[in-house]
Every structure is written in structure tokens, then in C-alpha cells.
Motif scaffolding. Sequence first.
Motif, PDB file in Angstrom:
ATOM      1  N   UNK A 203       0.848  -1.205   0.000  1.00  0.00           N
ATOM      2  CA  UNK A 203       0.000   0.000   0.000  1.00  0.00           C
ATOM      3  C   UNK A 203       0.876   1.244   0.000  1.00  0.00           C
ATOM      4  N   UNK A 204       0.514   2.197  -0.827  1.00  0.00           N
ATOM      5  CA  UNK A 204       1.236   3.462  -0.849  1.00  0.00           C
ATOM      6  C   UNK A 204       2.519   3.434  -1.679  1.00  0.00           C
ATOM      7  N   UNK A 205       2.866   2.290  -2.249  1.00  0.00           N
ATOM      8  CA  UNK A 205       4.087   2.221  -3.059  1.00  0.00           C
ATOM      9  C   UNK A 205       3.885   2.991  -4.364  1.00  0.00           C
ATOM     10  N   UNK A 206       4.973   3.566  -4.860  1.00  0.00           N
ATOM     11  CA  UNK A 206       4.914   4.249  -6.155  1.00  0.00           C
ATOM     12  C   UNK A 206       4.938   3.201  -7.267  1.00  0.00           C
ATOM     13  N   UNK A 207       4.471   3.617  -8.448  1.00  0.00           N
ATOM     14  CA  UNK A 207       4.477   2.701  -9.602  1.00  0.00           C
ATOM     15  C   UNK A 207       5.908   2.247  -9.910  1.00  0.00           C
ATOM     16  N   UNK A 208       6.882   3.149  -9.789  1.00  0.00           N
ATOM     17  CA  UNK A 208       8.274   2.774 -10.083  1.00  0.00           C
ATOM     18  C   UNK A 208       8.766   1.678  -9.146  1.00  0.00           C
ATOM     19  N   UNK A 209       8.433   1.799  -7.852  1.00  0.00           N
ATOM     20  CA  UNK A 209       8.863   0.768  -6.895  1.00  0.00           C
ATOM     21  C   UNK A 209       8.118  -0.541  -7.135  1.00  0.00           C
ATOM     22  N   UNK A 210       6.822  -0.435  -7.439  1.00  0.00           N
ATOM     23  CA  UNK A 210       6.030  -1.647  -7.696  1.00  0.00           C
ATOM     24  C   UNK A 210       6.567  -2.393  -8.917  1.00  0.00           C
ATOM     25  N   UNK A 211       6.998  -1.640  -9.943  1.00  0.00           N
ATOM     26  CA  UNK A 211       7.473  -2.279 -11.181  1.00  0.00           C
ATOM     27  C   UNK A 211       8.646  -3.212 -10.897  1.00  0.00           C
ATOM     28  N   UNK A 212       9.425  -2.895  -9.848  1.00  0.00           N
ATOM     29  CA  UNK A 212      10.582  -3.745  -9.525  1.00  0.00           C
ATOM     30  C   UNK A 212      10.159  -5.124  -9.007  1.00  0.00           C
ATOM     31  N   UNK A 213       8.891  -5.250  -8.593  1.00  0.00           N
ATOM     32  CA  UNK A 213       8.402  -6.545  -8.094  1.00  0.00           C
ATOM     33  C   UNK A 213       7.863  -7.427  -9.225  1.00  0.00           C
ATOM     34  N   UNK A 214       7.679  -6.834 -10.416  1.00  0.00           N
ATOM     35  CA  UNK A 214       7.005  -7.554 -11.509  1.00  0.00           C
ATOM     36  C   UNK A 214       8.050  -8.311 -12.330  1.00  0.00           C
ATOM     37  N   UNK A 215       7.985  -9.630 -12.295  1.00  0.00           N
ATOM     38  CA  UNK A 215       8.949 -10.449 -13.031  1.00  0.00           C
ATOM     39  C   UNK A 215       8.401 -10.817 -14.406  1.00  0.00           C
ATOM     40  N   UNK A 216       9.319 -11.187 -15.289  1.00  0.00           N
ATOM     41  CA  UNK A 216       8.898 -11.671 -16.614  1.00  0.00           C
ATOM     42  C   UNK A 216       7.914 -12.832 -16.474  1.00  0.00           C
ATOM     43  N   UNK A 217       8.279 -13.826 -15.651  1.00  0.00           N
ATOM     44  CA  UNK A 217       7.436 -15.016 -15.549  1.00  0.00           C
ATOM     45  C   UNK A 217       6.051 -14.688 -14.992  1.00  0.00           C
ATOM     46  N   UNK A 218       5.967 -13.657 -14.129  1.00  0.00           N
ATOM     47  CA  UNK A 218       4.642 -13.311 -13.586  1.00  0.00           C
ATOM     48  C   UNK A 218       3.749 -12.752 -14.690  1.00  0.00           C
ATOM     49  N   UNK A 219       4.336 -12.241 -15.772  1.00  0.00           N
ATOM     50  CA  UNK A 219       3.535 -11.712 -16.889  1.00  0.00           C
ATOM     51  C   UNK A 219       3.246 -12.777 -17.948  1.00  0.00           C
ATOM     52  N   UNK A 220       3.919 -13.937 -17.842  1.00  0.00           N
ATOM     53  CA  UNK A 220       3.579 -15.097 -18.681  1.00  0.00           C
ATOM     54  C   UNK A 220       2.549 -15.951 -17.933  1.00  0.00           C
ATOM     55  N   UNK A 221       2.587 -15.841 -16.605  1.00  0.00           N
ATOM     56  CA  UNK A 221       1.672 -16.615 -15.775  1.00  0.00           C
ATOM     57  C   UNK A 221       2.350 -17.792 -15.102  1.00  0.00           C
ATOM     58  N   UNK A 222       3.637 -18.001 -15.389  1.00  0.00           N
ATOM     59  CA  UNK A 222       4.362 -19.116 -14.777  1.00  0.00           C
ATOM     60  C   UNK A 222       5.029 -18.697 -13.472  1.00  0.00           C
ATOM     61  N   UNK A 223       4.844 -17.456 -13.076  1.00  0.00           N
ATOM     62  CA  UNK A 223       5.435 -16.985 -11.823  1.00  0.00           C
ATOM     63  C   UNK A 223       4.496 -16.027 -11.135  1.00  0.00           C
ATOM     64  N   UNK A 224       4.929 -15.556  -9.973  1.00  0.00           N
ATOM     65  CA  UNK A 224       4.195 -14.544  -9.209  1.00  0.00           C
ATOM     66  C   UNK A 224       5.139 -13.364  -9.025  1.00  0.00           C
ATOM     67  N   UNK A 225       4.596 -12.176  -8.747  1.00  0.00           N
ATOM     68  CA  UNK A 225       5.498 -11.043  -8.481  1.00  0.00           C
ATOM     69  C   UNK A 225       6.336 -11.327  -7.239  1.00  0.00           C
ATOM     70  N   UNK A 226       7.459 -10.599  -7.116  1.00  0.00           N
ATOM     71  CA  UNK A 226       8.299 -10.746  -5.926  1.00  0.00           C
ATOM     72  C   UNK A 226       7.563 -10.221  -4.707  1.00  0.00           C
ATOM     73  N   UNK A 227       7.908 -10.777  -3.567  1.00  0.00           N
ATOM     74  CA  UNK A 227       7.325 -10.287  -2.322  1.00  0.00           C
ATOM     75  C   UNK A 227       7.985  -8.956  -1.963  1.00  0.00           C
ATOM     76  N   UNK A 228       7.243  -8.023  -1.334  1.00  0.00           N
ATOM     77  CA  UNK A 228       7.857  -6.733  -0.991  1.00  0.00           C
ATOM     78  C   UNK A 228       9.037  -6.894  -0.029  1.00  0.00           C
ATOM     79  N   UNK A 229       9.066  -7.982   0.745  1.00  0.00           N
ATOM     80  CA  UNK A 229      10.193  -8.208   1.663  1.00  0.00           C
ATOM     81  C   UNK A 229      11.491  -8.462   0.890  1.00  0.00           C
ATOM     82  N   UNK A 230      11.347  -9.005  -0.337  1.00  0.00           N
ATOM     83  CA  UNK A 230      12.533  -9.358  -1.118  1.00  0.00           C
ATOM     84  C   UNK A 230      13.101  -8.147  -1.867  1.00  0.00           C
ATOM     85  N   UNK A 231      12.305  -7.075  -1.951  1.00  0.00           N
ATOM     86  CA  UNK A 231      12.735  -5.922  -2.764  1.00  0.00           C
ATOM     87  C   UNK A 231      13.731  -5.054  -2.007  1.00  0.00           C
TER      88      UNK A 231
END
Lengths: 214, 95
Positions: A186-214
Amino acid sequence: MPHDHHDHLSPSGHPYRPDDDHPLTYWQQMEIAVRELLIEKGVTTAAEINAQIDTMDARTPANGAAVVARAWTDPAFRDALLADASAATRDMGFDVGPMKLIALENTPTEHNVVVCTLCSCYPRNLLGLPPDWYKSRAYRSRTVKEPRKVLAEFGVTLPDTTTVRVHDSTADMRYVVIPARPEGTDGWSADDLAKLVTRDSMIGTGLPKSPDAA
Amino acid sequence: MSDRQYMRVRADMPPGHVRTPAYLRGKCGWVERTLGPFPNPEALAYGLQAQALPLMRMRFSMTEVWGAAAANPNDTIDAEIYSHWLEPAEAPHAP
């Protein structure tokens, strides 16, 4: 000692990998011949071909991550993306070209995964070149038949209450998955959120990274 | 579910550049959305005059496609099928 097994090991202790320097295949020769003819006849130029290769290489999953992060933070854009993904991503500067794009939104009850059983159709404007496994016979044939097993091998285990929707990219459409926004952002900027989005999460074979890992 | 428009994919095996996957031929699904029209790739691939045809996003249940081997009957496969490959069909009977 000619048969000393150390002969087969590099100084690092690992086996030598054979060089990939086989002669050109029929189709590689054909590609070179056609390319040279097109240049010779003035249909295109070497500079144009190099520029196109540069354009292809410049497209990376960062494009798609920017689209997903904006969809997470801008409800009007999310609606526009789901209604007409070609137009919405073109407005962000990621033109899908003559193909059309469909965005598939993951929800708590639906998980989308994309495959091209016939070849290797892929949303290159958003993700760049497809990974080798996406083009493999195993991924292409197994994803439509046993998607849950394939997803589990990628580390995505889904409960029976989540419906899996497999999308076979058979013709003119390309597909990008909009993964669910991770909890605790909550409250994260789009730029910070984009860092959680992986290639595989956009193919559907993965999930975005957890915010703890960022 | 009663609003679903069911269609069956023709079970033909013609030669040439065909974008209808073999594993869906003869299978019955419902229209998820209608797209296009797009030029028929079966003519386009050979440089012929290509007729613009509606492209249907068809949704198939895993059970319809794979029978009892389907891991989860609620899971689905969507694919784009050109309209000339589809014929009207009744809803398939529950397994």
C-alpha cells in the motif's frame, strides 16, 4: 597419460563444453542469402537491419513491468488496459505492431497462464524475446494438458479453489498476464512496484516478488 | 451458463498453414469473445488474396479436451479459432 580423466576437465575442474560451431544449417544459409539479396537489390539496407535488431534487443520485461505497475496504481488505466490492451500500451509507447494484445488479470479465484502450442507467439513489445523454455516442446505441449503440474514446477502451487485459465496464443492475439498486486505494498509508487514484476509473472508461470525481497 | 454460444471445431485435417491446433479439432467450446476480422492465415501464408474472417476466442473446459485425464474440470483452455473452422453445437453433456 593419454587416458587420464583430468584431460576432460577444464582448469576449473568442470568438464569442457563442446563448442557450438557446427556448419550453417540449410535455413541459416537461406536467411543469409535472402538478406544479402534484399540488400543488393536495394529493398532494405544493412543499417535498417541493424536498427531493427537494436530495437528488438532494447525491448525487455521492464516495459511490461511498467504497464503492470501502472495498472495496479491507476484504476482508469487498468480498465482501459482490460478493454483494449493494444491501445493502452501503445499510448505508453509500447506499440504491439500489427498484432493485437489482450491483458489477462489474475484474481484470487482465477490464474492465467499463456502458451503458444503452434510456435512461439509472445508479447515482444512488452517482454522482449521469449525465453528458450517458452519455445520448448515440453512447455508447449504440457501447459495445455497439465497446467497445474507445469506451474508447480515453476514454483506456483495453486489451490483447487483457483481456476486455471490457459491461453493458447494460436492466431493474431498476443497475451500479457496482469498478476495480482502483492500484499503489503500500500502506498508504493508505480516505479517501486514495477521492480516486483517479473517476466514469468507476466507469462503466468510466476508470481510477483514479495515486498520483503525488494 | 445458459447464455453461452457453443460451437464445435471442425475435425478436419487439411494440409497447409493452419492455425487451428489439432488437439482442439472436434472439441466443443463456447465463445469467450469475438475478434477481428483478420485475413485468413491459410491464404495469407501463400501470398494469396486472404478473406477477412471473424476470429473467435473459444473457451474449452479441460474435461471436454482431455476427458477424465483433466486434473481439474473447472480449468479452461482459451484459443483463437477462425470462424470457418467452427460449426454451431449443443452444450456438451456433463461427464
